[in-house]
Write an enzyme that holds these catalytic residues in place. Structure first.
Site, PDB file in Angstrom:
ATOM      1  N   SER A 143       0.799  -1.108   0.030  1.00  0.00           N
ATOM      2  CA  SER A 143       0.086  -0.033  -0.097  1.00  0.00           C
ATOM      3  C   SER A 143       0.808   1.378  -0.103  1.00  0.00           C
ATOM      4  CB  SER A 143      -0.746  -0.211   1.295  1.00  0.00           C
ATOM      5  OG  SER A 143      -1.459   1.118   1.321  1.00  0.00           O
ATOM      6  N   TYR A 156      -2.268  -1.591   9.955  1.00  0.00           N
ATOM      7  CA  TYR A 156      -2.224  -2.056   8.617  1.00  0.00           C
ATOM      8  C   TYR A 156      -0.937  -1.809   7.996  1.00  0.00           C
ATOM      9  CZ  TYR A 156      -3.901  -1.778   3.711  1.00  0.00           C
ATOM     10  OH  TYR A 156      -3.822  -1.995   2.500  1.00  0.00           O
TER      11      TYR A 156
HETATM   12  N1  LIG Z   1      -8.622  -0.131  -2.105  1.00  0.00           N
HETATM   13  C1  LIG Z   1      -7.402   0.338  -1.731  1.00  0.00           C
HETATM   14  O1  LIG Z   1      -7.465   1.583  -1.523  1.00  0.00           O
HETATM   15  C2  LIG Z   1      -6.221  -0.259  -1.542  1.00  0.00           C
HETATM   16  C3  LIG Z   1      -4.758   0.414  -1.343  1.00  0.00           C
HETATM   17  C4  LIG Z   1      -3.742  -0.383  -1.152  1.00  0.00           C
HETATM   18  C5  LIG Z   1      -3.748  -1.589  -0.943  1.00  0.00           C
HETATM   19  N2  LIG Z   1      -4.836  -2.174  -1.304  1.00  0.00           N
HETATM   20  C6  LIG Z   1      -4.699  -3.817  -1.025  1.00  0.00           C
HETATM   21  O2  LIG Z   1      -5.245  -4.238  -2.102  1.00  0.00           O
HETATM   22  C7  LIG Z   1      -5.659  -5.609  -1.954  1.00  0.00           C
HETATM   23  C8  LIG Z   1      -7.077  -5.884  -2.516  1.00  0.00           C
HETATM   24  O3  LIG Z   1      -7.907  -4.733  -1.730  1.00  0.00           O
HETATM   25  P1  LIG Z   1      -9.268  -4.279  -2.326  1.00  0.00           P
HETATM   26  O4  LIG Z   1      -9.364  -2.813  -2.568  1.00  0.00           O
HETATM   27  O5  LIG Z   1      -9.505  -5.158  -3.548  1.00  0.00           O
HETATM   28  O6  LIG Z   1     -10.512  -4.875  -1.208  1.00  0.00           O
HETATM   29  P2  LIG Z   1     -11.707  -5.477  -1.340  1.00  0.00           P
HETATM   30  O7  LIG Z   1     -12.443  -4.787  -2.553  1.00  0.00           O
HETATM   31  O8  LIG Z   1     -12.399  -5.342   0.194  1.00  0.00           O
HETATM   32  O9  LIG Z   1     -11.650  -7.011  -1.782  1.00  0.00           O
HETATM   33  C9  LIG Z   1     -11.132  -7.616  -0.766  1.00  0.00           C
HETATM   34  C10 LIG Z   1     -10.813  -9.186  -1.484  1.00  0.00           C
HETATM   35  O10 LIG Z   1      -9.933  -9.866  -0.359  1.00  0.00           O
HETATM   36  C11 LIG Z   1     -10.620 -10.946  -0.044  1.00  0.00           C
HETATM   37  N3  LIG Z   1     -10.453 -11.284   1.205  1.00  0.00           N
HETATM   38  C12 LIG Z   1     -10.255 -10.315   2.538  1.00  0.00           C
HETATM   39  N4  LIG Z   1      -9.933 -10.912   3.447  1.00  0.00           N
HETATM   40  C13 LIG Z   1      -9.920 -12.247   3.344  1.00  0.00           C
HETATM   41  C14 LIG Z   1      -9.335 -13.238   3.941  1.00  0.00           C
HETATM   42  N5  LIG Z   1      -9.091 -13.219   5.183  1.00  0.00           N
HETATM   43  N6  LIG Z   1      -9.052 -14.533   3.162  1.00  0.00           N
HETATM   44  C15 LIG Z   1      -9.358 -14.704   2.069  1.00  0.00           C
HETATM   45  N7  LIG Z   1     -10.024 -13.489   1.475  1.00  0.00           N
HETATM   46  C16 LIG Z   1     -10.094 -12.371   1.898  1.00  0.00           C
HETATM   47  C17 LIG Z   1     -12.134 -10.755  -0.317  1.00  0.00           C
HETATM   48  O11 LIG Z   1     -13.013 -11.960  -0.407  1.00  0.00           O
HETATM   49  P3  LIG Z   1     -14.464 -11.884  -0.414  1.00  0.00           P
HETATM   50  O12 LIG Z   1     -15.043 -11.305  -1.245  1.00  0.00           O
HETATM   51  O13 LIG Z   1     -14.882 -13.608  -0.471  1.00  0.00           O
HETATM   52  O14 LIG Z   1     -14.756 -11.287   0.987  1.00  0.00           O
HETATM   53  C18 LIG Z   1     -12.113 -10.031  -1.626  1.00  0.00           C
HETATM   54  O15 LIG Z   1     -12.136 -10.739  -2.469  1.00  0.00           O
HETATM   55  C19 LIG Z   1      -5.533  -5.594  -0.379  1.00  0.00           C
HETATM   56  O16 LIG Z   1      -4.422  -6.499   0.037  1.00  0.00           O
HETATM   57  C20 LIG Z   1      -5.558  -4.562   0.189  1.00  0.00           C
HETATM   58  O17 LIG Z   1      -4.772  -4.326   1.486  1.00  0.00           O
HETATM   59  C21 LIG Z   1      -5.955  -1.950  -1.304  1.00  0.00           C
END
Ligand SMILES: NC(=O)c1ccc[n+]([C@@H]2O[C@H](COP(=O)([O-])OP(=O)(O)OC[C@H]3O[C@@H](n4cnc5c(N)ncnc54)[C@H](OP(=O)(O)O)[C@@H]3O)[C@@H](O)[C@H]2O)c1
Length: 251
Positions: A143, A156
């Site tokens: 991140s 985090y």
């Molecule tokens: N969005 C941002 O601003 C941002 C910025 C920097 C980094 N990130 C990183 O990018 C990655 C994806 O984030 P996102 O924005 O796509 O989030 P998101 O839309 O909330 O999607 C999260 C995904 O991860 C899965 N997940 C969450 N906890 C899990 C667990 N304990 N075991 C297995 N699967 C799990 C969820 O599965 P289900 O659908 O089945 O619940 C979903 O597919 C993460 O690592 C996050 O830290 C995000």
């Protein structure tokens, strides 16, 4: 030969977009979902409509004890769907946010973040190493918050900082097998992450947009195609790097 990429957390957000982006470039996909079976089935169908093969497997990346049986299910899926013993790319993407000031963070919140973002990434990768092809690739999601300190994200961001260090060590140890390992660090992106705050909280959205050189927050289409391109042969010599994909946030 068609590549097979495994993406954790593919049912929504960045993982979903990455799976679709890889399929659009001609790759096949295995992705995991934790709870949202319907979203997973819909993505399998969407990738099928692109003429590519996708398999969805359930996995909680916070449950280390489930990783050995998961590896066996993956082995079976690789044999049944592709007649292969290995896959080519691992994208450690699954994860959640948990917003709390240091003074208010509970041990359960801290452990939840480290279980999924650090321990899960470490031991899932370990469990899958025998199935990852020599010459393959790993992408770990970090991140922008490891570089920019925003109050409320200490636990985090500390977990993501650990992932960045882990990626370099993975690159060092797995280089002997020709496996390249990089970290992709997105800035603020509009997904369900953290309760959808970046997308749904207008004030937060505006403040992140103002802090970004390109003048807006990110959307999944800013990330998935980038990861898909990083995994292409064009980027085969990129290794052990933290690549921030944030539109120039917090410069
Ligand atoms: N969005 C941002 O601003 C941002 C910025 C920097 C980094 N990130 C990183 O990018 C990655 C994806 O984030 P996102 O924005 O796509 O989030 P998101 O839309 O909330 O999607 C999260 C995904 O991860 C899965 N997940 C969450 N906890 C899990 C667990 N304990 N075991 C297995 N699967 C799990 C969820 O599965 P289900 O659908 O089945 O619940 C979903 O597919 C993460 O690592 C996050 O830290 C995000």
């Amino acid at each position: 030969m068609t590549t097979i990429s495994l993406i954790t957390g593919g049912s929504r957000g960045l993982g979903r977009n990455t799976a679709l982006s890889i399929a659009r470039r001609g790759g096949d996909v295995v992705f995991t979902y934790r709870s949202r079976r319907e979203e997973a089935d819909a993505l399998v169908a969407e990738i099928g409509a692109l003429g590519r093969t996708a398999v969805a497997l359930a996995l909680d990346t916070g449950e280390v004890a489930s990783f050995a049986p998961f590896a066996e299910r993956l082995r079976t899926a690789l044999r049944e769907s592709w007649g292969r013993e290995t896959f080519d790319h691992l994208v450690n993407n699954a994860g959640h946010g948990d917003y709390a000031a240091i003074a208010e963070t509970t041990e359960a919140q801290f452990d939840g973040l480290f279980d999924v973002h650090v321990k899960g990434v470490f031991f899932l990768t370990q469990a899958l190493l025998p199935l990852l092809a020599d010459g393959g690739r790993i992408v770990n999601l970090s991140s922008g918050l490891t570089r920019m300190a925003h109050p409320g994200f200490a636990a985090y961001a500390a977990a993501k900082g650990a992932v960045e260090v882990l990626s370099v060590y993975m690159a060092r140890e797995l280089g002997a097998r020709g496996i390249a390992v990089n970290t992709v660090a997105p800035g603020a992106i509009e997904t369900d992450f953290g309760g959808g705050a970046v997308r749904d909280n207008a004030e937060l959205n505006r403040s992140f947009a103002q802090a970004t050189a390109l003048g807006r927050v990110g959307v999944p289409d800013d990330i998935g195609p980038m990861i898909a391109s990083l995994l292409s042969p064009d980027n085969r010599w990129v290794n052990a790097q933290r690549i921030e994909v944030s539109g120039g946030q917090g410069l």
